[in-house]
Design a protein around this motif. Structure first.
Motif, PDB file in Angstrom:
ATOM      1  N   ALA A 136       0.470  -1.252   9.127  1.00  0.00           N
ATOM      2  CA  ALA A 136      -0.015  -1.842   7.829  1.00  0.00           C
ATOM      3  C   ALA A 136      -1.467  -1.194   7.505  1.00  0.00           C
ATOM      4  CB  ALA A 136       0.270  -3.104   7.727  1.00  0.00           C
ATOM      5  N   VAL A 137      -2.287  -1.398   8.438  1.00  0.00           N
ATOM      6  CA  VAL A 137      -3.429  -1.190   8.206  1.00  0.00           C
ATOM      7  C   VAL A 137      -3.685   0.346   8.004  1.00  0.00           C
ATOM      8  CG1 VAL A 137      -5.991  -1.118   9.170  1.00  0.00           C
ATOM      9  CG2 VAL A 137      -4.415  -2.781   9.734  1.00  0.00           C
ATOM     10  N   ALA A 138      -3.006   1.310   8.648  1.00  0.00           N
ATOM     11  CA  ALA A 138      -3.220   2.749   8.555  1.00  0.00           C
ATOM     12  C   ALA A 138      -2.325   3.188   7.196  1.00  0.00           C
ATOM     13  CB  ALA A 138      -2.346   3.596   9.803  1.00  0.00           C
ATOM     14  N   VAL A 139      -1.798   2.452   6.357  1.00  0.00           N
ATOM     15  CA  VAL A 139      -1.040   3.026   5.023  1.00  0.00           C
ATOM     16  C   VAL A 139      -2.260   3.588   4.083  1.00  0.00           C
ATOM     17  CG1 VAL A 139       0.209   2.503   3.056  1.00  0.00           C
ATOM     18  CG2 VAL A 139       0.823   1.630   5.299  1.00  0.00           C
ATOM     19  N   THR A 140      -1.837   4.799   3.643  1.00  0.00           N
ATOM     20  CA  THR A 140      -2.877   5.319   2.576  1.00  0.00           C
ATOM     21  C   THR A 140      -2.304   5.273   1.197  1.00  0.00           C
ATOM     22  OG1 THR A 140      -1.982   7.655   2.816  1.00  0.00           O
ATOM     23  CG2 THR A 140      -3.524   7.105   4.506  1.00  0.00           C
ATOM     24  N   ALA A 141      -1.099   4.937   1.259  1.00  0.00           N
ATOM     25  CA  ALA A 141      -0.232   5.035  -0.183  1.00  0.00           C
ATOM     26  C   ALA A 141      -0.438   6.292  -1.167  1.00  0.00           C
ATOM     27  CB  ALA A 141      -0.893   3.650  -1.013  1.00  0.00           C
ATOM     28  N   ALA A 210      -6.350  -8.986   1.824  1.00  0.00           N
ATOM     29  CA  ALA A 210      -6.954  -8.768   0.624  1.00  0.00           C
ATOM     30  C   ALA A 210      -8.495  -8.000   0.860  1.00  0.00           C
ATOM     31  CB  ALA A 210      -7.235 -10.170  -0.252  1.00  0.00           C
ATOM     32  N   GLU A 211      -8.976  -8.718   1.808  1.00  0.00           N
ATOM     33  CA  GLU A 211     -10.193  -7.948   2.278  1.00  0.00           C
ATOM     34  C   GLU A 211     -10.191  -6.339   2.710  1.00  0.00           C
ATOM     35  OE1 GLU A 211     -14.473  -7.668   2.877  1.00  0.00           O
ATOM     36  OE2 GLU A 211     -13.154  -9.460   2.324  1.00  0.00           O
ATOM     37  N   LEU A 212      -9.045  -6.146   3.183  1.00  0.00           N
ATOM     38  CA  LEU A 212      -8.775  -4.626   3.428  1.00  0.00           C
ATOM     39  C   LEU A 212      -8.376  -3.699   2.352  1.00  0.00           C
ATOM     40  CD1 LEU A 212      -6.748  -5.219   6.972  1.00  0.00           C
ATOM     41  CD2 LEU A 212      -9.050  -4.079   6.688  1.00  0.00           C
ATOM     42  N   HIS A 213      -7.447  -4.572   1.566  1.00  0.00           N
ATOM     43  CA  HIS A 213      -6.850  -3.613   0.409  1.00  0.00           C
ATOM     44  C   HIS A 213      -7.038  -4.057  -0.981  1.00  0.00           C
ATOM     45  CE1 HIS A 213      -4.341  -1.947   3.707  1.00  0.00           C
ATOM     46  NE2 HIS A 213      -4.145  -2.822   4.116  1.00  0.00           N
ATOM     47  N   TYR A 214      -7.401  -5.019  -1.239  1.00  0.00           N
ATOM     48  CA  TYR A 214      -7.381  -5.532  -2.677  1.00  0.00           C
ATOM     49  C   TYR A 214      -8.191  -4.398  -3.728  1.00  0.00           C
ATOM     50  CZ  TYR A 214      -7.261  -8.371  -6.823  1.00  0.00           C
ATOM     51  OH  TYR A 214      -7.204  -8.725  -8.218  1.00  0.00           O
ATOM     52  N   ASP A 215      -9.497  -4.352  -3.530  1.00  0.00           N
ATOM     53  CA  ASP A 215     -10.103  -3.366  -4.195  1.00  0.00           C
ATOM     54  C   ASP A 215      -9.596  -2.058  -4.462  1.00  0.00           C
ATOM     55  OD1 ASP A 215     -12.135  -5.375  -4.608  1.00  0.00           O
ATOM     56  OD2 ASP A 215     -13.466  -4.575  -2.992  1.00  0.00           O
ATOM     57  N   ARG A 216      -8.869  -1.556  -3.617  1.00  0.00           N
ATOM     58  CA  ARG A 216      -8.200  -0.294  -3.799  1.00  0.00           C
ATOM     59  C   ARG A 216      -6.936  -0.359  -4.681  1.00  0.00           C
ATOM     60  NH1 ARG A 216      -8.096   2.523   1.784  1.00  0.00           N
ATOM     61  NH2 ARG A 216      -7.475   0.731   2.277  1.00  0.00           N
ATOM     62  N   ALA A 217      -6.222  -1.657  -4.232  1.00  0.00           N
ATOM     63  CA  ALA A 217      -4.954  -2.062  -5.103  1.00  0.00           C
ATOM     64  C   ALA A 217      -5.258  -2.158  -6.468  1.00  0.00           C
ATOM     65  CB  ALA A 217      -4.355  -2.937  -4.358  1.00  0.00           C
ATOM     66  N   ALA A 218      -6.430  -2.905  -6.684  1.00  0.00           N
ATOM     67  CA  ALA A 218      -6.717  -3.144  -8.087  1.00  0.00           C
ATOM     68  C   ALA A 218      -7.026  -1.992  -8.980  1.00  0.00           C
ATOM     69  CB  ALA A 218      -7.776  -4.304  -8.121  1.00  0.00           C
ATOM     70  N   ASP A 219      -7.881  -1.244  -8.473  1.00  0.00           N
ATOM     71  CA  ASP A 219      -8.243   0.077  -8.853  1.00  0.00           C
ATOM     72  C   ASP A 219      -7.202   1.190  -9.227  1.00  0.00           C
ATOM     73  OD1 ASP A 219     -10.926  -0.781  -8.726  1.00  0.00           O
ATOM     74  OD2 ASP A 219     -11.606   0.581  -6.953  1.00  0.00           O
ATOM     75  N   SER A 220      -5.949   0.966  -8.330  1.00  0.00           N
ATOM     76  CA  SER A 220      -4.852   1.969  -8.497  1.00  0.00           C
ATOM     77  C   SER A 220      -4.154   1.099  -9.754  1.00  0.00           C
ATOM     78  CB  SER A 220      -3.964   1.739  -7.315  1.00  0.00           C
ATOM     79  OG  SER A 220      -2.817   2.472  -7.428  1.00  0.00           O
ATOM     80  N   LEU A 221      -4.121  -0.307  -9.605  1.00  0.00           N
ATOM     81  CA  LEU A 221      -3.184  -0.883 -10.947  1.00  0.00           C
ATOM     82  C   LEU A 221      -4.082  -0.405 -12.223  1.00  0.00           C
ATOM     83  CD1 LEU A 221      -2.315  -3.951  -9.537  1.00  0.00           C
ATOM     84  CD2 LEU A 221      -0.549  -2.282  -9.915  1.00  0.00           C
ATOM     85  N   ALA A 222      -5.319  -0.529 -11.914  1.00  0.00           N
ATOM     86  CA  ALA A 222      -6.237  -0.369 -13.282  1.00  0.00           C
ATOM     87  C   ALA A 222      -6.032   1.033 -13.981  1.00  0.00           C
ATOM     88  CB  ALA A 222      -7.704  -0.929 -13.115  1.00  0.00           C
ATOM     89  N   SER A 223      -5.923   2.078 -12.926  1.00  0.00           N
ATOM     90  CA  SER A 223      -5.818   3.247 -13.245  1.00  0.00           C
ATOM     91  C   SER A 223      -4.620   4.089 -13.662  1.00  0.00           C
ATOM     92  CB  SER A 223      -6.439   4.406 -12.174  1.00  0.00           C
ATOM     93  OG  SER A 223      -5.754   4.221 -11.182  1.00  0.00           O
ATOM     94  N   GLY A 224      -3.448   3.048 -13.244  1.00  0.00           N
ATOM     95  CA  GLY A 224      -2.174   3.325 -13.405  1.00  0.00           C
ATOM     96  C   GLY A 224      -1.458   3.128 -14.461  1.00  0.00           C
TER      97      GLY A 224
END
Length: 224
Positions: A136-141, A210-224
């Motif tokens: 899970a930690v290694a996922v780059t999406a 959330a500490e690991l992934h939230y910011d990048r996930a939120a950025d992806s949603l905002a840009s998508g």
């Protein structure tokens, strides 16, 4: 009776193949323990590379009576459904950096199953435990690197088809049992919805993920 295989060798093409049957793993039935024995055996035979699990499970199922292939399919549906929860959907979106459609969440739940029993049960008890799972930690999406396993969706159907030549036969068997797949039903996940744009709510529910992934996930949603 469950028959699993001796160590699997990976060919130059990247496909896994099964060699012999083991003696020690014979004699189980496809109850919940049998289901997880099949998945766990497949994981051992591809050295924990979850991408190899579906093909090995299909091969293993082809050695079983058709009634036990159907048993496996029923349990597969049950375990898939148990993970149909809002908190695990939020975990899916975090790990996959904002991607979390209905289909991807279905594939994610199958990815969760192929991680094996310990990871699956820990995630149901506490979805934030996925922060401890290297896969899970290694996922780059990016590209095809997501926490999803679409290839596991129809392992029972494929095994049944290979054994009998009847592509729809397993569905007829399940209908005969009065079983109707939960996957085909429309309904809300268990638990309370988690608004992904509510940062405080996400962090309070899944603090480590959330500490690991939230910011990048939120950025992806905002840009998508």
């Amino acid at each position: 009776m469950i028959l699993l295989a001796e160590p699997v060798r990976q060919s130059h093409s990247g496909h896994y193949r099964v060699t012999q049957l083991t003696h020690a793993e014979r004699g189980a039935t496809v109850d919940a323990d049998g289901f997880w024995n099949i998945v766990g055996g497949a994981r051992r035979r591809c050295s924990g590379d979850w991408r190899g699990v579906p093909a090995i499970v299909i091969r293993t199922l082809t050695w079983l009576p058709t009634s036990e292939i159907a048993d496996f399919a029923q349990l597969h549906d049950e375990f898939e459904d148990r993970a149909y929860r809002y908190d695990l959907w939020a975990a899916c979106m975090l790990i996959n950096e904002g991607f979390g459609s209905d289909d991807l969440f279905l594939y994610f739940r199958n990815w969760l199953i192929v991680q094996g029993r310990d990871v699956y049960e820990a995630a149901l008890a506490d979805p934030d435990s996925l922060a401890d799972v290297p896969a899970a930690v290694a996922v780059t999406a990016t590209g095809n690197d997501f926490a999803d396993c679409q290839e596991f969706l129809h392992v029972g159907l494929i095994a049944w088809d290979r054994v009998t030549g009847e592509e729809e036969g397993i569905e007829a068997e399940l209908d005969r049992r009065g079983f109707h797949a939960r996957r085909d039903r429309i309904g809300a996940p268990a638990g309370r919805p988690i608004a992904f744009d509510n940062r405080d709510k996400v962090f309070s529910t899944l603090p480590r993920l959330a500490e690991l992934h939230y910011d990048r996930a939120a950025d992806s949603l905002a840009s998508g």
